[in-house]
Scaffold this motif. Structure first.
Motif, mmCIF file in Angstrom:
data_model
loop_
_atom_site.group_PDB
_atom_site.id
_atom_site.type_symbol
_atom_site.label_atom_id
_atom_site.label_comp_id
_atom_site.label_asym_id
_atom_site.label_seq_id
_atom_site.Cartn_x
_atom_site.Cartn_y
_atom_site.Cartn_z
ATOM 1 N N PHE A 81 0.818 -1.110 -0.183
ATOM 2 C CA PHE A 81 -0.153 0.092 0.054
ATOM 3 C C PHE A 81 0.799 1.186 -0.015
ATOM 4 N N GLY A 82 1.914 1.191 0.791
ATOM 5 C CA GLY A 82 2.873 2.417 0.961
ATOM 6 C C GLY A 82 3.331 2.673 -0.480
ATOM 7 N N GLN A 83 3.882 1.523 -1.031
ATOM 8 C CA GLN A 83 4.560 1.833 -2.265
ATOM 9 C C GLN A 83 3.739 2.124 -3.298
ATOM 10 N N TRP A 84 2.452 1.768 -3.410
ATOM 11 C CA TRP A 84 1.350 2.152 -4.361
ATOM 12 C C TRP A 84 1.365 3.732 -3.954
ATOM 13 N N ARG A 85 0.933 4.128 -2.890
ATOM 14 C CA ARG A 85 0.578 5.630 -2.487
ATOM 15 C C ARG A 85 1.777 6.359 -3.116
ATOM 16 N N LEU A 86 3.099 5.877 -2.874
ATOM 17 C CA LEU A 86 4.254 6.982 -3.302
ATOM 18 C C LEU A 86 4.250 6.900 -4.773
ATOM 19 N N ALA A 87 3.958 5.658 -5.503
ATOM 20 C CA ALA A 87 4.121 5.690 -6.968
ATOM 21 C C ALA A 87 2.989 6.553 -7.523
ATOM 22 N N SER A 88 1.783 6.381 -6.982
ATOM 23 C CA SER A 88 0.714 7.270 -7.492
ATOM 24 C C SER A 88 0.926 8.660 -7.256
ATOM 25 N N GLU A 89 1.640 9.184 -6.250
ATOM 26 C CA GLU A 89 1.666 10.560 -5.821
ATOM 27 C C GLU A 89 2.836 11.093 -6.742
ATOM 28 N N ALA A 90 3.813 10.405 -7.182
ATOM 29 C CA ALA A 90 4.766 10.674 -8.057
ATOM 30 C C ALA A 90 4.454 10.674 -9.546
ATOM 31 N N ALA A 135 1.127 11.247 -10.237
ATOM 32 C CA ALA A 135 0.473 12.574 -10.272
ATOM 33 C C ALA A 135 1.075 13.870 -10.442
ATOM 34 N N ARG A 136 2.255 13.851 -9.975
ATOM 35 C CA ARG A 136 2.917 15.100 -10.021
ATOM 36 C C ARG A 136 3.562 15.102 -11.422
ATOM 37 N N MET A 137 3.994 14.129 -12.202
ATOM 38 C CA MET A 137 4.372 14.011 -13.535
ATOM 39 C C MET A 137 3.022 14.632 -14.362
ATOM 40 N N GLN A 138 2.073 14.067 -13.999
ATOM 41 C CA GLN A 138 0.965 14.127 -14.968
ATOM 42 C C GLN A 138 0.690 15.742 -14.840
ATOM 43 N N SER A 139 0.774 16.310 -13.896
ATOM 44 C CA SER A 139 0.530 17.832 -13.752
ATOM 45 C C SER A 139 1.259 18.718 -14.890
ATOM 46 N N MET A 180 0.431 13.245 -22.535
ATOM 47 C CA MET A 180 0.782 11.763 -22.095
ATOM 48 C C MET A 180 0.452 11.644 -20.726
ATOM 49 N N HIS A 181 0.162 12.635 -19.959
ATOM 50 C CA HIS A 181 -0.074 12.392 -18.661
ATOM 51 C C HIS A 181 0.818 11.676 -18.017
ATOM 52 N N GLY A 182 2.088 11.706 -18.239
ATOM 53 C CA GLY A 182 3.237 11.057 -17.310
ATOM 54 C C GLY A 182 3.316 9.552 -17.856
ATOM 55 N N ALA A 212 10.155 6.445 -26.787
ATOM 56 C CA ALA A 212 8.947 6.474 -25.843
ATOM 57 C C ALA A 212 8.736 5.000 -25.433
ATOM 58 N N VAL A 213 8.747 5.302 -24.049
ATOM 59 C CA VAL A 213 8.390 4.060 -23.191
ATOM 60 C C VAL A 213 7.441 4.169 -22.068
ATOM 61 N N GLN A 214 6.847 3.087 -21.535
ATOM 62 C CA GLN A 214 5.847 3.371 -20.538
ATOM 63 C C GLN A 214 6.739 3.822 -19.182
ATOM 64 N N ASN A 215 6.105 4.656 -18.586
ATOM 65 C CA ASN A 215 6.675 5.124 -17.210
ATOM 66 C C ASN A 215 6.606 4.114 -16.287
ATOM 67 N N PRO A 216 7.916 3.580 -15.513
ATOM 68 C CA PRO A 216 7.705 2.606 -15.132
ATOM 69 C C PRO A 216 7.060 2.801 -13.420
ATOM 70 N N LEU A 217 6.556 4.001 -13.293
ATOM 71 C CA LEU A 217 5.599 4.032 -12.178
ATOM 72 C C LEU A 217 4.305 3.666 -12.187
ATOM 73 N N ALA A 218 3.986 3.507 -13.465
ATOM 74 C CA ALA A 218 2.587 2.902 -13.864
ATOM 75 C C ALA A 218 2.421 1.481 -13.569
ATOM 76 N N ARG A 219 3.316 0.809 -13.554
ATOM 77 C CA ARG A 219 3.190 -0.692 -13.600
ATOM 78 C C ARG A 219 2.960 -1.013 -12.179
ATOM 79 N N PRO A 220 3.500 -0.567 -10.788
ATOM 80 C CA PRO A 220 3.205 -0.872 -9.588
ATOM 81 C C PRO A 220 1.669 -0.369 -9.340
ATOM 82 N N ILE A 221 1.321 0.803 -9.893
ATOM 83 C CA ILE A 221 0.185 1.544 -9.892
ATOM 84 C C ILE A 221 -1.072 0.476 -10.500
ATOM 85 N N ARG A 222 -0.698 -0.083 -11.611
ATOM 86 C CA ARG A 222 -1.716 -0.923 -12.390
ATOM 87 C C ARG A 222 -1.983 -1.895 -11.829
#
Length: 106
Positions: free
Chosen positions: A56-65, A67-71, A76-78, A88-98
């Protein structure tokens, strides 16, 4: 059944393991007292709860990071970033979130 062995009930809500910090610790203290109150937190449940809280903690950190990139990325919303070589590659942060998004929501 009364003759079946039962896991040891804890007298109090245990402290989280040392590696449970930040958002993971917040989730521990949100979840553990309720599980304990219901009689669902025994010594055998602590590793599973710690694993959940850590994820859960890792998911929150990745989600917040992300979100900062998306702004700062209205196109492409990060979700797509440039690799070291400029592809062009998928953002590595998207994997743990997904992968963990179906477990919880805010």
């Amino acid at each position: 059944m009364p003759d079946e062995p039962q896991p040891e009930q804890l007298p109090d809500v245990p402290e989280p393991p040392p590696f449970i910090t930040g958002y993971a610790a917040d989730e521990w203290w949100r979840t553990a007292p309720e599980l304990h109150r219901l009689g669902l937190l025994t010594v055998v449940d602590i590793p599973a709860l710690a694993t959940y809280c850590h994820a859960f903690g890792q998911w929150r950190l990745a989600s917040e990071a992300l979100a900062r990139m998306q702004s700062g990325d209205p196109v492409m919303h990060g979700l797509i970033i440039k690799s070291k070589i400029g592809d062009a590659v998928q953002n590595p942060l998207a994997r743990p979130i997904r992968e963990s998004a179906f477990f919880w929501s805010d």
